[in-house]
Design an enzyme around this catalytic site. Structure first.
Site, PDB file in Angstrom:
ATOM      1  N   CYS A 121      40.242  32.390  19.751  1.00 39.13           N
ATOM      2  CA  CYS A 121      40.046  33.603  18.946  1.00 39.13           C
ATOM      3  C   CYS A 121      40.016  33.331  17.442  1.00 39.13           C
ATOM      4  CB  CYS A 121      41.126  34.626  19.270  1.00 39.13           C
ATOM      5  SG  CYS A 121      41.199  35.080  21.018  1.00 39.13           S
ATOM      6  N   HIS A 254      41.213  39.701  13.529  1.00 40.53           N
ATOM      7  CA  HIS A 254      40.842  39.509  14.929  1.00 40.53           C
ATOM      8  C   HIS A 254      41.268  40.744  15.713  1.00 40.53           C
ATOM      9  CE1 HIS A 254      40.515  38.090  18.948  1.00 40.53           C
ATOM     10  NE2 HIS A 254      41.787  37.836  19.114  1.00 40.53           N
ATOM     11  N   ASN A 284      39.065  42.775  23.201  1.00 38.59           N
ATOM     12  CA  ASN A 284      39.218  41.481  22.540  1.00 38.59           C
ATOM     13  C   ASN A 284      38.031  40.602  22.927  1.00 38.59           C
ATOM     14  OD1 ASN A 284      39.929  38.900  21.714  1.00 38.59           O
ATOM     15  ND2 ASN A 284      42.006  38.982  22.516  1.00 38.59           N
TER      16      ASN A 284
END
Length: 327
Positions: A121, A254, A284
């Site tokens: 990520c 993020h 996500n």
């Protein structure tokens, strides 16, 4: 004359299939897995995500996002002289040929360097940092930086702790050499001592997968670490840029969990209306989440030329990083 790197174009792409919490709850119930819209939303802030069809790969999503970023930059695609692609879900097992090379082929711009970055990520932040360094060193003039993921391929839909959190998508930026400051500072970190709390623990051997090919996550441990490191790296990169959080127009974090994002904003004394939030609609999307959110903010007019943006991410490895960017 000093060379700077500047973001000249942004782009993003989501696969058409939108899956709401209600849709996913119904699917999971058929498999005997209990969850609910309320359970998912209160723990993550996620209401929907997008899943790619079975014949769509990370490179397919990446190409769409890349073309939109190139178009906004005003460049011809053949002016791109480096492609850096961040992904944890490459087109091929083992990661080669790199998904960046496949994107290069699909864009029809063979000849420039192309490679993948793997920092989960945090991958997009790592890629931006590398592109910034390459431009400032005079090695490249126009770098295409992409984050692209098809995380739905590695989700265990019997594990409600992970399968409700992730989605598919791609985001991209074009970074070009400039006489004006753009990327003001970057800072990267990693700590392999935490590699066990977020991983895909399987491995290929003898033509078969040994162990699990699905995402494993120790949710509480990831949450605790993420909240801690995101504040610290934000303050580090602001110090490098000789700035404070008061100088920021936007925070683009993020998009993993709304509670992590809210906590980071609070610690930086930033009002929530200065935080770009897309996790509610995208879930996500790992390395794609920051460029997706950045592009949303640019295209809806919130993020304007000349404004200062802090982008930051945290992911498996454990990795984390941040950058301060003047748009």
């Amino acid at each position: 004359m000093k060379i700077f790197s500047k973001i000249t174009g942004t782009g993003s792409y989501l696969p058409p299939k939108r899956v709401t919490n209600h849709d996913l709850t119904k699917q999971l119930a058929e498999q005997g897995v209990e969850t609910s819209d309320e359970w998912i939303f209160t723990r993550s802030g996620i209401s929907a995500r997008h899943f790619a069809e079975s014949d769509v790969s990370a490179s397919d999503l990446a190409v769409h996002a890349a073309l939109r970023a190139i178009e906004m930059s005003g460049l011809d695609k053949n002016q791109i002289d480096l492609i850096i692609l961040a992904t944890s879900t490459p087109d091929h097992l083992g990661g080669f040929p790199s998904t960046a090379c496949i994107v290069q082929k699909k864009l029809g711009i063979a000849g420039c360097a192309a490679f993948d970055v793997q920092a989960v990520c945090s991958g997009f932040i790592y890629a931006v940092s590398v592109a910034d360094a390459m431009i400032k060193a005079g090695n490249n003039k126009n770098v295409l930086v992409i984050g692209a993921e098809v995380f739905s391929r590695i989700l265990d839909f019997n594990d409600r702790g992970t399968c409700v959190l992730f989605g598919d998508g791609a985001g991209a930026v074009v970074m070009s050499a400039s006489n004006e400051p753009g990327v003001l500072a970057t800072k990267l970190h990693a700590d392999g001592n935490y590699s066990h709390i977020l991983s895909v623990p399987g491995k290929a051997a003898g033509g078969v997968v040994e162990g699990s090919a699905f995402v494993y996550m120790d949710g509480p441990a990831v949450f605790k670490l993420a909240v801690s490191v995101l504040e610290k790296v934000a303050r580090e990169v602001l110090e490098i840029a000789n700035m404070t959080s008061a100088d920021l127009d936007w925070l683009v974090p993020h998009q993993a969990n709304i509670r992590i994002m809210q906590s980071t904003a609070k610690k930086l004394h930033l009002p929530l209306d200065k935080v770009i939030v897309t996790v509610d609609q995208h879930g996500n999307t790992s390395a794609a989440s920051i460029p997706l959110a950045l592009d949303c903010g640019v295209r809806d007019g919130r993020i304007k030329p000349g404004q200062t943006v802090l982008i930051e991410g945290v992911g498996g490895g454990f990795t984390w990083g941040a950058a301060v960017v003047k748009m």
